[in-house]
Write an enzyme that holds these catalytic residues in place. Structure first.
Site, PDB file in Angstrom:
ATOM      1  CG  HIS A 135      -1.989  -1.014   1.204  1.00 13.39           C
ATOM      2  ND1 HIS A 135      -2.836  -1.205   0.138  1.00 13.39           N
ATOM      3  CD2 HIS A 135      -2.338  -1.940   2.137  1.00 13.39           C
ATOM      4  CE1 HIS A 135      -3.661  -2.200   0.406  1.00 13.39           C
ATOM      5  NE2 HIS A 135      -3.377  -2.677   1.607  1.00 13.39           N
TER       6      HIS A 135
ATOM      7  CG  ASP B 257      -3.097  -8.329   0.729  1.00 15.56           C
ATOM      8  OD1 ASP B 257      -2.300  -8.619   1.633  1.00 15.56           O
ATOM      9  OD2 ASP B 257      -4.124  -7.648   0.919  1.00 15.56           O
TER      10      ASP B 257
ATOM     11  CG  HIS C 288      -6.912  -5.207   1.866  1.00 15.85           C
ATOM     12  ND1 HIS C 288      -6.647  -6.308   2.656  1.00 15.85           N
ATOM     13  CD2 HIS C 288      -7.985  -4.582   2.408  1.00 15.85           C
ATOM     14  CE1 HIS C 288      -7.534  -6.349   3.646  1.00 15.85           C
ATOM     15  NE2 HIS C 288      -8.348  -5.314   3.516  1.00 15.85           N
TER      16      HIS C 288
ATOM     17  CG  ASP D 258      -5.352  -9.823   3.423  1.00 20.45           C
ATOM     18  OD1 ASP D 258      -5.025 -10.347   2.348  1.00 20.45           O
ATOM     19  OD2 ASP D 258      -5.216  -8.599   3.642  1.00 20.45           O
TER      20      ASP D 258
END
Length: 308
Positions: free
Chosen positions: A124, A161, A163, A245
């Protein structure tokens, strides 16, 4: 040979009580990899990254801003999710250093592939913005190091991931030498990752999933949207942003993947690596916040790396 890379400094990045991104994540991974089936997994500690290599992705002003923000005691909030503690700068440099060390070992032929268990994670982190638990973009730093030090002409990032890796996408948006590929839940933090986001040179491949999707849909997204593009790109190195995740037990997302799905994805990526990049793969830990499912998913992932 598969190499496992970590460093105790990564335990010293502290977060508030009940924060999902906590040192116990690394302890869970280290414990599961002590199982006898990982006896032949090579293990090394990494050095801290040289700031000049971090600066291949992050401006010097940003690096210095992070260094100055580190508190002597307590915590400093960079945003609602991302914090600094006294040990965070060193942890971040060792996290980047782990990715750099993996590149050195794999590109020099000392290891066939590597898994880097570090924190804070990185995907991120944009060039000049920390966010989403991330300070420096470890995967992006690995890419730039492979290009600068080893002359890699094309490098691909595959990010599974839950995200979207907005930071990796932003850093390489206008770079025809790097392909960024991602499966992720959408809508979900950070709000990026639509299929229409393709990069300046059609070098970004986003395959968003919907809340509630299971492994079959994840595998289909890889098979149809990502793996053919990855094979056509023919990278000299593949960097996996390995977030776990998307597992059905994880509290921060709403996907329903299993350990078997992560193992399958790893094998499919390795198949292309064997064809296109002489098997050269490094995998860098991103998310995964339910300790038991994180540990089991990492075990499946590393098992697949070792089988290649």
């Amino acid at each position: 040979m598969t190499l496992f890379i970590t460093h105790p400094a990564c335990h010293e990045h502290h977060t508030p009580p009940d924060h999902p991104e906590r040192p116990d994540r690394l302890r869970a991974i280290e414990q599961v990899l002590e199982h006898e089936k990982f006896t032949y997994l090579q293990r090394e500690q990494c050095l801290r990254a040289e700031l000049e290599i971090v600066a291949l992705c992050h401006p010097w002003e940003y690096i210095e801003r992070i260094r100055r923000a580190v508190p002597q005691i307590g915590l400093v909030q960079l945003d609602d999710d991302t914090v600094l503690s006294a040990g965070s700068f060193e942890a971040s440099l060792h996290a980047a250093g782990g990715a750099i060390h993996a590149v050195d070992e794999v590109m020099s032929g000392k290891a066939k592939n590597a898994f880097v268990a570090i924190r804070p994670a990185g995907h991120h982190a944009e060039a000049a913005t920390a966010m989403g638990f991330c300070i420096f973009n470890n995967a992006a730093i690995a890419v730039r190091h492979a290009q600068q030090r080893y002359g890699a002409e094309r490098v691909a990032i595959v990010d599974f991931d839950a995200h979207h890796g907005n930071g990796s996408q932003q850093i390489f948006w206008s770079d025809r030498t790097v392909m960024y590929c991602s499966t992720h839940e959408m809508p979900l933090f950070p709000g990026t990752g639509a299929m229409s986001e393709r990069g300046e040179y059609d070098n970004v491949v986003n395959a968003p999933l919907r809340a509630g999707d299971w492994g079959e849909t994840f595998r289909e997204a890889l098979d149809i949207a990502i793996l053919p593009r990855l094979q056509k790109f023919a990278p000299d190195l593949i960097v996996i942003s390995a977030g776990f995740d998307a597992h059905r037990l994880d509290p921060l997302a709403n996907l329903n993947l299993s350990e078997a799905d992560f193992g399958w994805a790893t094998r499919k990526i390795m198949e292309i690596a064997d064809l296109r990049s002489a098997g050269k793969v490094i995998s860098v830990l991103e998310g995964g916040y339910a300790l038991q499912s994180l540990a089991r998913s990492v075990a499946a992932h590393v098992t697949a790396l070792m089988e290649s």
